[in-house]
Design a protein around this motif. Structure first.
Motif, PDB file in Angstrom:
ATOM      1  N   LEU A  62       0.878  -1.171  -0.144  1.00 37.80           N
ATOM      2  CA  LEU A  62      -0.115   0.016  -0.022  1.00 37.80           C
ATOM      3  C   LEU A  62       0.663   1.164   0.057  1.00 37.80           C
ATOM      4  N   VAL A  63       1.993   1.186   0.631  1.00 40.31           N
ATOM      5  CA  VAL A  63       2.826   2.335   1.020  1.00 40.31           C
ATOM      6  C   VAL A  63       3.812   2.700  -0.331  1.00 40.31           C
ATOM      7  N   ILE A  64       4.012   1.522  -0.827  1.00 41.16           N
ATOM      8  CA  ILE A  64       4.803   1.323  -1.984  1.00 41.16           C
ATOM      9  C   ILE A  64       4.051   2.044  -3.435  1.00 41.16           C
ATOM     10  N   ALA A  65       2.659   1.680  -3.302  1.00 46.68           N
ATOM     11  CA  ALA A  65       1.882   2.043  -4.467  1.00 46.68           C
ATOM     12  C   ALA A  65       1.539   3.524  -4.115  1.00 46.68           C
ATOM     13  N   LEU A  66       1.585   4.041  -3.062  1.00 47.45           N
ATOM     14  CA  LEU A  66       1.081   5.499  -2.721  1.00 47.45           C
ATOM     15  C   LEU A  66       2.581   6.149  -3.243  1.00 47.45           C
ATOM     16  N   CYS A  67       3.667   5.760  -2.892  1.00 46.34           N
ATOM     17  CA  CYS A  67       5.017   6.203  -3.227  1.00 46.34           C
ATOM     18  C   CYS A  67       4.958   6.497  -4.883  1.00 46.34           C
ATOM     19  N   ALA A  68       4.599   5.389  -5.493  1.00 51.39           N
ATOM     20  CA  ALA A  68       4.588   5.289  -7.036  1.00 51.39           C
ATOM     21  C   ALA A  68       3.612   6.421  -7.796  1.00 51.39           C
ATOM     22  N   CYS A  69       2.777   6.850  -6.750  1.00 56.35           N
ATOM     23  CA  CYS A  69       1.709   7.781  -7.373  1.00 56.35           C
ATOM     24  C   CYS A  69       2.461   9.191  -7.629  1.00 56.35           C
ATOM     25  N   PHE A  70       3.566   9.493  -6.914  1.00 54.53           N
ATOM     26  CA  PHE A  70       4.184  10.647  -6.901  1.00 54.53           C
ATOM     27  C   PHE A  70       4.731  11.065  -8.495  1.00 54.53           C
ATOM     28  N   PRO A  71       5.536  10.172  -9.191  1.00 53.25           N
ATOM     29  CA  PRO A  71       5.867  10.342 -10.396  1.00 53.25           C
ATOM     30  C   PRO A  71       4.627  10.506 -11.239  1.00 53.25           C
ATOM     31  N   LEU A  72       3.807   9.386 -10.980  1.00 57.06           N
ATOM     32  CA  LEU A  72       2.458   9.522 -11.803  1.00 57.06           C
ATOM     33  C   LEU A  72       1.608  10.891 -11.838  1.00 57.06           C
ATOM     34  N   ILE A  73       1.643  11.651 -10.752  1.00 56.73           N
ATOM     35  CA  ILE A  73       0.864  12.865 -10.868  1.00 56.73           C
ATOM     36  C   ILE A  73       1.848  13.871 -11.454  1.00 56.73           C
TER      37      ILE A  73
END
Length: 274
Positions: free
Chosen positions: A91-102
């Motif tokens: 869950l935390v890893i996926a949240l971190c991956a959202c930053f470059p996506l944003i």
């Protein structure tokens, strides 16, 4: 006297509208909670997207990165579910991956600002993390019972607070955040949440009465905080309801604001109980 009678009549009419919407929604929710697996996760994804959409609508003027937010919450919940017993890690890893996506989608978006990016991150943390914990909670031992018990505490507490506040409310709770909430309604709602959770625990032989009371107290504290948290956001943007997805109940955020806080608290309390 006539004014009071009119208010009570209007309250009764609105209460019935709430019940008409709530009962079928509750039946569907309980069925999918019991079924679990991918269908339950998909339900949470749909609710998460609805919540994010309403949040982004409230802050539309700053240009939130909608597509990144929607893809982000899908990825967060799927990663949590398929992450098995390491769900919190994924869950935390996926949240971190959202930053470059944003960043990527934000750079391609015509109308956006740094504040819009911040709103997108805020939505994923507030809504995505909470719903991710609901997925984790469902996968725990007796997770179905845990979720149903917590939901009973949240919604019964909310209904008691709403009705009790209308009937007996005199002292404003937080007038600068939510003028209609009262101390009397809060107290009655918290008592209703604790009682509902404790009663639900009586039908479960794997949880003691003391543990059920502990869970009830934690839910009774977390749920109103979640409600006030969302009320503060609405106050900042000058809106009463975030949407009309649930009719008289308002939007998805209006209905799930307390659940978003209670799910996280309930998850860790349930782990402690187990």
């Amino acid at each position: 006297m006539a004014d009071r009678a009119d208010r009570m009549e209007g309250h009764g009419s609105e209460l019935w509208q709430r019940i008409i919407v709530a009962v079928p929604a509750l039946v569907v929710a309980v069925f999918l909670i019991d079924y679990g697996g991918v269908p339950f996760t998909v339900l949470l994804i749909l609710l998460g997207i609805a919540c994010l959409h309403e949040l982004f609508q409230m802050f539309d003027d700053v240009g939130p990165v909608r597509l990144a937010g929607f893809l982000g919450i899908i990825g967060m919940l799927l990663a949590t579910y398929f992450g098995s017993d390491r769900g919190t890690y994924y869950l935390v890893i996926a949240l971190c991956a959202c930053f470059p996506l944003i960043f990527l989608f934000g750079a391609l978006q015509v109308r956006t600002t740094a504040l819009g990016w911040s709103v997108t991150v805020f939505g994923l943390v507030w809504i995505g993390i909470a719903l991710g914990h609901a997925v984790l909670l469902r996968e725990l031992e007796h997770g179905v019972a845990a979720i149903v018990t917590i939901l009973a505490g949240v919604f019964i507490g909310d209904s008691v607070a709403y009705s009790g506040g209308k009937a007996f409310g005199r002292t404003p709770l937080a007038p600068r955040i939510s003028p209609n909430k009262t101390v009397e309604g809060l107290i009655l709602g918290m008592a209703g949440a604790v009682l509902a959770t404790w009663l639900a625990g009586l039908y479960q032989d794997w949880i003691t009465g003391v543990d059920a009371l502990l869970l009830g107290v934690c839910v009774a504290v977390a749920a109103p905080l979640g409600d006030l948290f969302e009320s503060y956001i609405k106050r900042q943007v000058g809106t009463k309801d975030t949407g009309r997805l649930f009719g008289a109940h308002g939007g998805a955020l209006d209905r799930l604001d307390a659940v978003l806080f209670a799910a996280v608290v309930g998850y860790y309390v349930w782990i402690a109980i187990l």
